[in-house]
Scaffold this active site. Structure first.
Site, mmCIF file in Angstrom:
data_model
loop_
_atom_site.group_PDB
_atom_site.id
_atom_site.type_symbol
_atom_site.label_atom_id
_atom_site.label_comp_id
_atom_site.label_asym_id
_atom_site.label_seq_id
_atom_site.Cartn_x
_atom_site.Cartn_y
_atom_site.Cartn_z
ATOM 1 C CB THR A 148 -0.969 -0.018 1.194
ATOM 2 O OG1 THR A 148 -0.245 -0.261 2.405
ATOM 3 C CG2 THR A 148 -2.023 -1.110 1.011
ATOM 4 C CE LYS A 170 0.366 -3.530 3.455
ATOM 5 N NZ LYS A 170 -0.494 -2.631 4.344
ATOM 6 C CB THR A 181 -0.845 -2.187 10.939
ATOM 7 O OG1 THR A 181 -1.326 -1.788 12.176
ATOM 8 C CG2 THR A 181 -1.956 -2.112 9.925
ATOM 9 C CD GLU A 261 2.067 5.269 6.331
ATOM 10 O OE1 GLU A 261 1.298 4.754 5.507
ATOM 11 O OE2 GLU A 261 1.667 5.858 7.355
ATOM 12 C CG ASN A 380 -0.268 8.512 7.994
ATOM 13 O OD1 ASN A 380 -0.951 7.526 7.806
ATOM 14 N ND2 ASN A 380 1.047 8.458 8.147
ATOM 15 C CB SER A 385 -5.397 4.983 5.914
ATOM 16 O OG SER A 385 -5.233 5.689 7.116
#
Length: 385
Positions: A148, A170, A181, A261, A380, A385
């Site tokens: 993603t 992932k 996650t 991220e 974000n 999301s």
């Protein structure tokens, strides 16, 4: 090679049209046997995606022949229709492979709250089945199809005595306690039963996926699966299998941490001298999730005062006068006061090690985390999301 490294496995990753732009978005991993033992661990979030509910059910039998995964949509919070979509996906995989739907696990990742485009999913299953291969390229395609916000695929392989374990994972954000996650598929050609696989996976996950905490967000879709083909013919005990499985999981978790991220720092927080492992884990998580600590680390600031604050609010009984706090090998706090000037600790590099010694007992744990950067906030806030 990762999931196709162990004998008895084929994989594929295709662009099914779930994502716009033609990116890979559907993966299929198939266990050709002769055995079909399997186990899984899943999110602890009380809000569970339909694929998690489905996969938990089918794994009660401790066997799998295939796993189908998609990116581009989480199929979470989609009601009975979303569960029906998951069931339909498993039925499609079963049909094209000639197995039972009960032998198919389903995993999804992406935006929460939207139904999947089922025409694309079902046609993608057919395309993936035709592309199944045992090559390293097929494994890489499968690993790429689940991404993603990740910038790259995460794959790992380790060998035992005549057998091996491979896998991909992932995850880049919403990474938090009790697993991280993420989606991960692990494979082995060892001869090992489902109950032993379950024990090994839970132990490996406890000290790997369960110790990665990037941002405190526990996903609705967390799934880690391990499938055993038995194709090596080598019988392996849970005791011998667990260290090799843990090696692969550790490799994958380090890759997840590195690709989190917006991360500019890879931070290890080790809590020593605790009265229990649970205490050490809880304190480490509290420090890892504290925004003041994370922003200080982004600024390369060895602000031990913020670490002491987070430690003190963890709820774990400590004795402040016994605590020592070190950053990259420099003890900054000890005996209840400053030990060295904070400028002596160099945090300018990417890797940071924080060590908190409680001097109360013999237990310890390490939590892997990252800093809180402009990039994380921007990424974000720029998408749903």
């Amino acid at each position: 090679m990762s999931v196709t490294g162990p004998a008895g496995f084929r994989a594929a990753g295709v662009a099914a049209g779930i994502k716009s732009g033609g990116a890979l978005d559907l993966a299929l991993v198939v266990n050709d046997g002769p055995a079909s033992a399997a186990a899984g661990v899943f999110t602890t979030n009380r809000v569970k995606a339909a694929p998690v509910l489905w996969s938990q059910q089918v794994l009660q039998e401790r066997r799998l022949r295939a796993v189908v995964l998609n990116s581009g949509g989480a199929n979470a919070c989609t009601g009975p229709e979303g569960f029906q979509d998951t069931h339909a996906t498993a039925e499609k995989v079963a049909d094209v492979l000639g197995v039972g739907a009960i032998d198919v696990a389903v995993c999804s990742t992406g935006l929460i709250g939207e139904r999947l485009p089922m025409d694309a999913v079902l046609s993608g299953v057919e395309t993936a089945a035709k592309a199944l291969d045992g090559t390293g390229q097929a494994a890489s395609d499968a690993a790429g199809a689940v991404l993603t916000t990740d910038s790259r695929a995460k794959q790992a392989l380790a060998t035992g005595d005549g057998w091996s374990v491979g896998g991909f994972a992932k995850g880049a954000g919403m990474l938090a306690p009790n697993m991280a996650t993420m989606l991960s598929v692990l494979t082995t050609d060892a001869v090992i039963g489902g109950d032993d696989l379950e024990r090994a996976l839970r132990e490996a996950s406890r000290v790997t996926f369960g110790r990665l905490d990037v941002d405190g967000g526990t996903s609705t879709n967390d799934t880690v699966l391990v499938l055993a083909s038995g194709a090596s013919g080598v019988e392996v005990s849970a005791e011998d299998f667990t260290p090799v499985l843990t090696e692969v999981c550790t490799d994958l978790v380090r890759q997840l941490q590195a690709d989190a991220e917006g991360a500019t720092k890879a931070v290890d927080i080790t809590v020593r001298g605790a009265l229990s492992e649970d205490d050490a884990v809880h304190i480490g998580r509290t420090i890892a999730e504290d925004n003041l600590v994370k922003t200080a680390l982004f600024g390369s600031d060895p602000n031990w005062g913020r670490i002491a604050m987070a430690l003190g609010r963890s709820g774990v009984d400590i004795e402040a006068d016994k605590v020592e706090i070190a950053a990259n090998g420099v003890t900054l706090f000890a005996g209840g006061t400053r030990a060295r000037d904070r400028s002596e600790a160099d945090l300018s590099g990417r890797d940071i090690e924080i060590v908190v010694d409680l001097h109360l007992g013999g237990h310890q744990a390490t939590i892997l985390t990252t800093d809180l950067s402009h990039g994380y906030v921007e990424e974000n806030s720029a998408y749903s999301s």
